[in-house]
Design an enzyme around this catalytic site. Structure first.
Site: not given
Ligand code: NAD
Length: 412
Positions: A104-105
């Site tokens: 994720a980011k």
């Protein structure tokens, strides 16, 4: 530094891995598509009473191998494309190091330096509340990245916990120790960069004792990488930040003391360099540890280092990478070289789940073990398939995610 090219770079590396692994068009479609993409408006009341709107993002690229995991970046240039690219990289990084996570980011398009402490806190809390429905210790676990640190993680943890009605330390990593953070997390990414440099020097037959190192970026990654390289006996000869670089200083401790007192790295007696000059120094190891796209088709030709260790995410464009390969420069790719941060974040999450905390030595030893296993796997794959370390690392990471997809099957 264009943001679009971070996604171009990530997709082109994925395409290459899919082809080298002999995967199908269906696999490419599955692997090249982010699972969940959220864009939110983040209103901020400034200290002077004005209200400003900022764009916030959270991308859960993959949840196939476990909850998604990735940093939160506060930087004016961040946009959805770059967030997707960085979330994709996290996916391959967690798979390469065999952590039970997807990737994720997230982030906010804001200059963190322009915010007062109180504004930073309000912005962080509002962002957390906007992405709250999709994060959680079993869903998606944020961490610090460029422009954020343990203070932001404490505010995120508190905002989530207040809404849950009880303390949930495992919702973020990179927290202060007293709130359930892990010993060794602050230096972990830099420690991993130094381990990667030491192993790459071994492969190239260069003694790490006295090997010369230049580091671009003097933040959370660059500074700790410099400290760890010095501790291993390497000689850090140049460092830089966004304002430019220096060489000819006595030690990293001297640069740090000056930085703490004056807010800049221009230690008296050192010689100034531009960031381009730093990239092109004749050193054994070059560590890009700032932002994406610093080694490009334009800058790669002048690089004289024998080894490039990618402390930053996506610091090398495909054009730059091709030149480094042609010039026989060994590149330790980002998903291996800077994996120390997410490895110790994983330890933090495990410790929070168990409410049992490890010593600093245990953390260091376990970090070294996991990273060294990945280094050996990449080295072996690179030799067996006659590919670069980047290609080998991507084949291992992407291959594991593709296998997990196949085993889980497609619902319904
Ligand atoms: P940071 O904000 O702490 O530090 C960034 C540093 O880069 C600062 O010294 C800044 O002055 C410098 N910089 C910015 N623009 C520059 C430019 N154009 N030229 C030279 N220097 C420049 O960020 P960080 O956490 O150290 O992250 C750096 C990179 O490492 C990012 O790509 C990040 O995604 C990656 N990364 C960070 C971690 C982590 O644990 N913090 C883990 C893995 C990867």
């Amino acid at each position: 530094m264009t943001t679009e090219s971070a996604l171009d770079t990530a997709l082109s590396q994925l395409k290459q891995a899919v082809s080298q692994l002999g995967l199908s068009e269906n696999d490419w479609q599955t692997l090249s598509t982010p699972r969940r993409v959220l864009e939110v408006a983040v209103p901020l009341r400034r200290d002077n009473g004005n209200v400003e709107m900022y764009r916030g993002y959270r991308v859960q690229y993959s949840t196939t191998r476990g909850p998604s995991k990735g940093g939160v970046r506060f930087h004016p240039d961040i946009d959805m494309n770059e967030t997707v690219a960085l979330a994709m990289l996290m996916t391959w990084k967690c798979a390469l190091t065999n952590l039970p996570y997807g990737g994720a980011k997230g982030g906010i398009a804001v200059d963190a330096g322009s915010l007062s402490l109180a504004e930073n806190e309000r912005l962080t809390r509002r962002y957390t509340s906007e992405i709250l429905p999709i994060i959680g210790p079993e869903r998606d676990i944020p961490a610090p990245d460029v422009g954020t640190d343990e203070r932001n993680m404490a505010w995120m943890m508190d905002t989530y916990s207040v809404n849950a009605g009880f303390s949930v330390p495992g919702v973020v990593t990179g927290k202060p120790i007293v709130l359930g953070g892990s010993l060794g997390r602050t230096s972990a990414t830099g420690d991993g960069v130094a381990i990667s440099a030491r192993e790459a020097l071994r492969v190239r037959g260069i003694n790490p004792q006295g090997a010369t190192v230049a580091i671009q970026g003097f933040g959370k990654v660059g500074y700790w990488a410099a400290v760890a390289c010095e501790q291993m006996g390497m000689k850090v000869v140049a460092v830089s930040d966004v304002h430019g670089g220096i060489t000819g200083f006595s030690s990293i401790a001297a640069v740090w003391d000056h930085f703490k007192a004056n807010g800049n790295i221009n230690v008296p007696g050192s010689e100034k360099l531009t960031n381009d000059e730093l990239l092109h120094l004749k050193v054994d190891v070059l560590v890009p540890a700032a932002l994406a796209d610093s080694i490009t088709e334009k800058s790669a030709g002048g690089i004289q280092a024998k080894i490039v260790v990618e402390g930053a995410n996506a610091p090398t464009t495909p054009g730059g990478d091709a030149i480094l390969k042609e010039n026989n420069i060994l590149v330790v790719p980002d998903i291996l070289a800077n994996a120390g941060g997410v490895i110790v974040s994983y330890f933090e999450w495990v410790q929070d789940k168990q409410n049992y905390f490890w010593t600093a030595d245990e953390v260091k030893q376990n970090l070294n073990e996991i990273l060294m296993k990945s280094v050996r796997e990449v080295e072996a794959m690179s030799e067996a398939k006659n590919v670069t370390w980047r290609e080998a690392a991507m084949m291992l990471g992407v291959g594991r995610v593709a296998e997990a997809h196949k085993l889980r099957g497609l619902y319904p």
